[in-house]
Design a protein around this motif. Structure first.
Motif, short mmCIF file in Angstrom:
data_model
loop_
_atom_site.label_atom_id
_atom_site.label_comp_id
_atom_site.label_asym_id
_atom_site.label_seq_id
_atom_site.Cartn_x
_atom_site.Cartn_y
_atom_site.Cartn_z
N PHE A 179 -53.32 54.91 21.80
CA PHE A 179 -53.49 53.62 21.13
C PHE A 179 -52.92 52.50 21.98
CE2 PHE A 179 -51.97 50.21 18.40
CZ PHE A 179 -53.09 49.93 17.63
N HIS A 180 -51.74 52.70 22.52
CA HIS A 180 -51.11 51.68 23.37
C HIS A 180 -51.96 51.42 24.62
CE1 HIS A 180 -47.16 51.27 21.31
NE2 HIS A 180 -47.50 52.47 20.85
N THR A 181 -52.47 52.49 25.20
CA THR A 181 -53.33 52.34 26.37
C THR A 181 -54.56 51.51 26.03
OG1 THR A 181 -52.60 54.46 27.28
CG2 THR A 181 -54.69 53.60 28.09
N ALA A 182 -55.13 51.75 24.85
CA ALA A 182 -56.33 51.02 24.44
C ALA A 182 -56.06 49.54 24.25
CB ALA A 182 -56.89 51.63 23.16
N VAL A 183 -54.91 49.19 23.68
CA VAL A 183 -54.57 47.77 23.50
C VAL A 183 -54.55 47.06 24.85
CG1 VAL A 183 -52.71 46.18 22.83
CG2 VAL A 183 -53.30 48.10 21.34
N VAL A 184 -54.00 47.73 25.85
CA VAL A 184 -53.98 47.14 27.19
C VAL A 184 -55.39 47.07 27.78
CG1 VAL A 184 -53.08 47.39 29.54
CG2 VAL A 184 -51.62 47.92 27.59
N ASP A 185 -56.14 48.17 27.66
CA ASP A 185 -57.48 48.22 28.23
C ASP A 185 -58.41 47.17 27.64
OD1 ASP A 185 -56.84 50.28 29.91
OD2 ASP A 185 -57.71 51.86 28.66
N LEU A 186 -58.17 46.78 26.39
CA LEU A 186 -59.07 45.86 25.69
C LEU A 186 -58.61 44.42 25.74
CD1 LEU A 186 -59.70 48.11 22.55
CD2 LEU A 186 -61.36 47.60 24.36
N CYS A 187 -57.56 44.13 26.51
CA CYS A 187 -56.98 42.79 26.48
C CYS A 187 -57.90 41.73 27.07
CB CYS A 187 -55.63 42.76 27.18
SG CYS A 187 -55.70 42.82 29.00
N HIS A 199 -34.73 53.17 31.40
CA HIS A 199 -34.51 52.04 30.50
C HIS A 199 -35.00 50.72 31.11
CE1 HIS A 199 -31.00 50.09 32.48
NE2 HIS A 199 -30.71 51.31 32.88
N GLU A 200 -35.00 50.62 32.42
CA GLU A 200 -35.52 49.41 33.06
C GLU A 200 -37.04 49.33 32.93
OE1 GLU A 200 -33.16 48.36 36.88
OE2 GLU A 200 -32.94 50.54 36.67
N LEU A 201 -37.69 50.48 33.06
CA LEU A 201 -39.13 50.53 32.83
C LEU A 201 -39.45 50.17 31.39
CD1 LEU A 201 -42.07 51.35 33.53
CD2 LEU A 201 -41.42 53.71 32.98
N ALA A 202 -38.65 50.67 30.46
CA ALA A 202 -38.87 50.38 29.04
C ALA A 202 -38.83 48.88 28.78
CB ALA A 202 -37.82 51.10 28.19
N THR A 203 -37.89 48.19 29.40
CA THR A 203 -37.79 46.74 29.22
C THR A 203 -39.05 46.03 29.71
OG1 THR A 203 -35.37 46.78 29.42
CG2 THR A 203 -36.47 44.68 29.85
N ALA A 204 -39.56 46.47 30.86
CA ALA A 204 -40.78 45.87 31.39
C ALA A 204 -41.96 46.08 30.45
CB ALA A 204 -41.09 46.45 32.77
N VAL A 205 -42.09 47.28 29.92
CA VAL A 205 -43.20 47.58 29.01
C VAL A 205 -43.08 46.76 27.72
CG1 VAL A 205 -44.26 49.38 27.57
CG2 VAL A 205 -43.61 49.89 29.93
N ALA A 206 -41.87 46.71 27.16
CA ALA A 206 -41.67 45.96 25.92
C ALA A 206 -41.86 44.46 26.10
CB ALA A 206 -40.27 46.25 25.36
N THR A 207 -41.69 43.99 27.32
CA THR A 207 -41.89 42.57 27.60
C THR A 207 -43.36 42.23 27.80
OG1 THR A 207 -39.72 42.43 28.66
CG2 THR A 207 -41.30 40.70 29.20
N LEU A 208 -44.10 43.11 28.48
CA LEU A 208 -45.45 42.77 28.91
C LEU A 208 -46.57 43.32 28.03
CD1 LEU A 208 -44.92 43.20 32.75
CD2 LEU A 208 -45.02 41.07 31.45
N GLU A 209 -46.41 44.54 27.50
CA GLU A 209 -47.50 45.09 26.69
C GLU A 209 -47.84 44.21 25.48
OE1 GLU A 209 -48.49 48.84 23.81
OE2 GLU A 209 -47.17 49.26 25.51
N PRO A 210 -46.85 43.62 24.79
CA PRO A 210 -47.19 42.76 23.64
C PRO A 210 -48.09 41.58 24.00
CG PRO A 210 -44.90 43.40 23.53
CD PRO A 210 -45.40 43.84 24.88
N VAL A 211 -48.04 41.13 25.25
CA VAL A 211 -48.95 40.06 25.69
C VAL A 211 -50.40 40.52 25.55
CG1 VAL A 211 -49.67 38.65 27.65
CG2 VAL A 211 -47.23 39.06 27.24
N CYS A 212 -50.64 41.79 25.82
CA CYS A 212 -52.00 42.34 25.69
C CYS A 212 -52.43 42.34 24.24
CB CYS A 212 -52.05 43.75 26.27
SG CYS A 212 -51.76 43.81 28.05
N ALA A 213 -51.50 42.63 23.32
CA ALA A 213 -51.83 42.58 21.90
C ALA A 213 -52.23 41.16 21.49
CB ALA A 213 -50.64 43.06 21.07
N ARG A 214 -51.51 40.17 22.02
CA ARG A 214 -51.86 38.78 21.72
C ARG A 214 -53.24 38.43 22.26
NH1 ARG A 214 -51.31 34.46 24.85
NH2 ARG A 214 -49.69 35.38 26.16
N LEU A 215 -53.52 38.86 23.49
CA LEU A 215 -54.82 38.58 24.08
C LEU A 215 -55.95 39.22 23.28
CD1 LEU A 215 -53.99 38.98 27.88
CD2 LEU A 215 -54.47 36.85 26.66
N CYS A 216 -55.71 40.42 22.77
CA CYS A 216 -56.71 41.07 21.92
C CYS A 216 -56.97 40.25 20.66
CB CYS A 216 -56.24 42.47 21.52
SG CYS A 216 -56.32 43.71 22.83
#
Length: 274
Positions: free
Chosen positions: A164-172, A108-125
């Motif tokens: 799909f999630h991996t691609a959002v990060v890779d393309l940020c 659950h601690e890892l989940a919090t980190a992912v939910a906090t940081l992955e959306p930043v990559c979506a914004r950068l895309c």
């Protein structure tokens, strides 16, 4: 007794061998990171020994250093050799996973980190001016592949959706962010795949409607990215991730992170030539 066989001389020779090995390892490391071995393998050991003018023990130690760093895998036998492994998000995820597992970090601690940081990559895309040509077409292609897996039950769909999630990060577009967040996402991928395996074995994997809802959510995110709505993409991504994680964490939130599953994914990718 000759001076060469004295303890002091032996220690001196050993220190010299280590120094030679470290020097050669440093040079090979630079060449690996520079992409000098496009065929994915170092030259044969005899060739390396001749090129660097070193002994077999020194070369063996140099390769051991690189193997410890995860930059090569040394295969023994008639078809042996040193296979190059370029560092990437998955390998960083494995190393990170080992560190987190050693301190007893829960899923659950890892989940919090992912939910906090992955959306930043979506914004950068979404904020990338080249998104229409370089990002959106690739995301839609991955989404089409995932839609083709909606009838698949269990791990195949989970893998397709996670790609799909991996691609959002890779393309940020930001390499440090890509590496750091990508490592976390690779680690989360492995935990989610373990969850999918457990539920598939029990016949309890989410039904077709939920799988369709997942791909629809990904499609909505691509629409926001295409529209250039950075804040909207970040907010939607975070809500989607948390919603998905809620289902998964209801079963595995108290588990300690397992890094071995990330390593298995890396090895599987190598065997499949990816």
């Amino acid at each position: 007794m000759s001076s060469l066989s004295s303890p002091t001389a032996s220690r001196g020779a050993g220190i010299q061998q280590v120094r030679v090995a470290e020097t050669v390892a440093a040079e090979l490391r630079r060449r690996i990171l520079r992409g000098d071995f496009p065929d994915g393998a170092l030259p044969k050991q005899d060739q390396l020994r001749e090129e660097y003018g070193i002994s077999h023990p020194s070369l063996r130690e140099a390769l051991r250093i690189l193997e410890t760093e995860g930059l090569v895998v040394v295969r023994r036998g008639n078809v042996g050799g040193a296979i190059v492994q370029q560092p990437g998000e998955a390998r960083f995820g494995y190393t990170l996973g080992l560190a987190l597992q050693s301190t007893g970090i829960r899923v659950h601690e890892l989940a919090t980190a992912v939910a906090t940081l992955e959306p930043v990559c979506a914004r950068l895309c979404a904020e990338n001016p080249k998104r229409g040509k370089e990002i959106v077409p690739r995301l839609r292609a991955i989404l089409d592949t995932a839609r083709g897996e909606e009838d698949a039950n269990g791990v195949p769909f989970t893998r397709a959706a996670r790609s799909f999630h991996t691609a959002v990060v890779d393309l940020c577009g930001n390499e440090p962010t890509k590496m750091i967040v990508g490592g976390l996402v690779a680690l989360w991928d492995a935990q989610e795949e373990a969850w999918a395996q457990d539920l598939t074995a029990e016949g309890a994997y989410p039904d077709h409607d939920r799988r369709v809802a997942t791909t629809n959510a990904h499609s909505k995110l691509v629409d926001l990215i295409e529209a250039g709505d950075g804040l909207g993409a970040e907010d939607f991504s975070r809500r989607h991730i948390r919603s998905t994680q809620k289902v998964i964490l209801s079963r595995i939130e108290d588990r300690v992170i397992q890094a071995s599953s990330v390593r298995s994914n890396i090895l599987g990718s190598q065997q499949n030539g990816r």
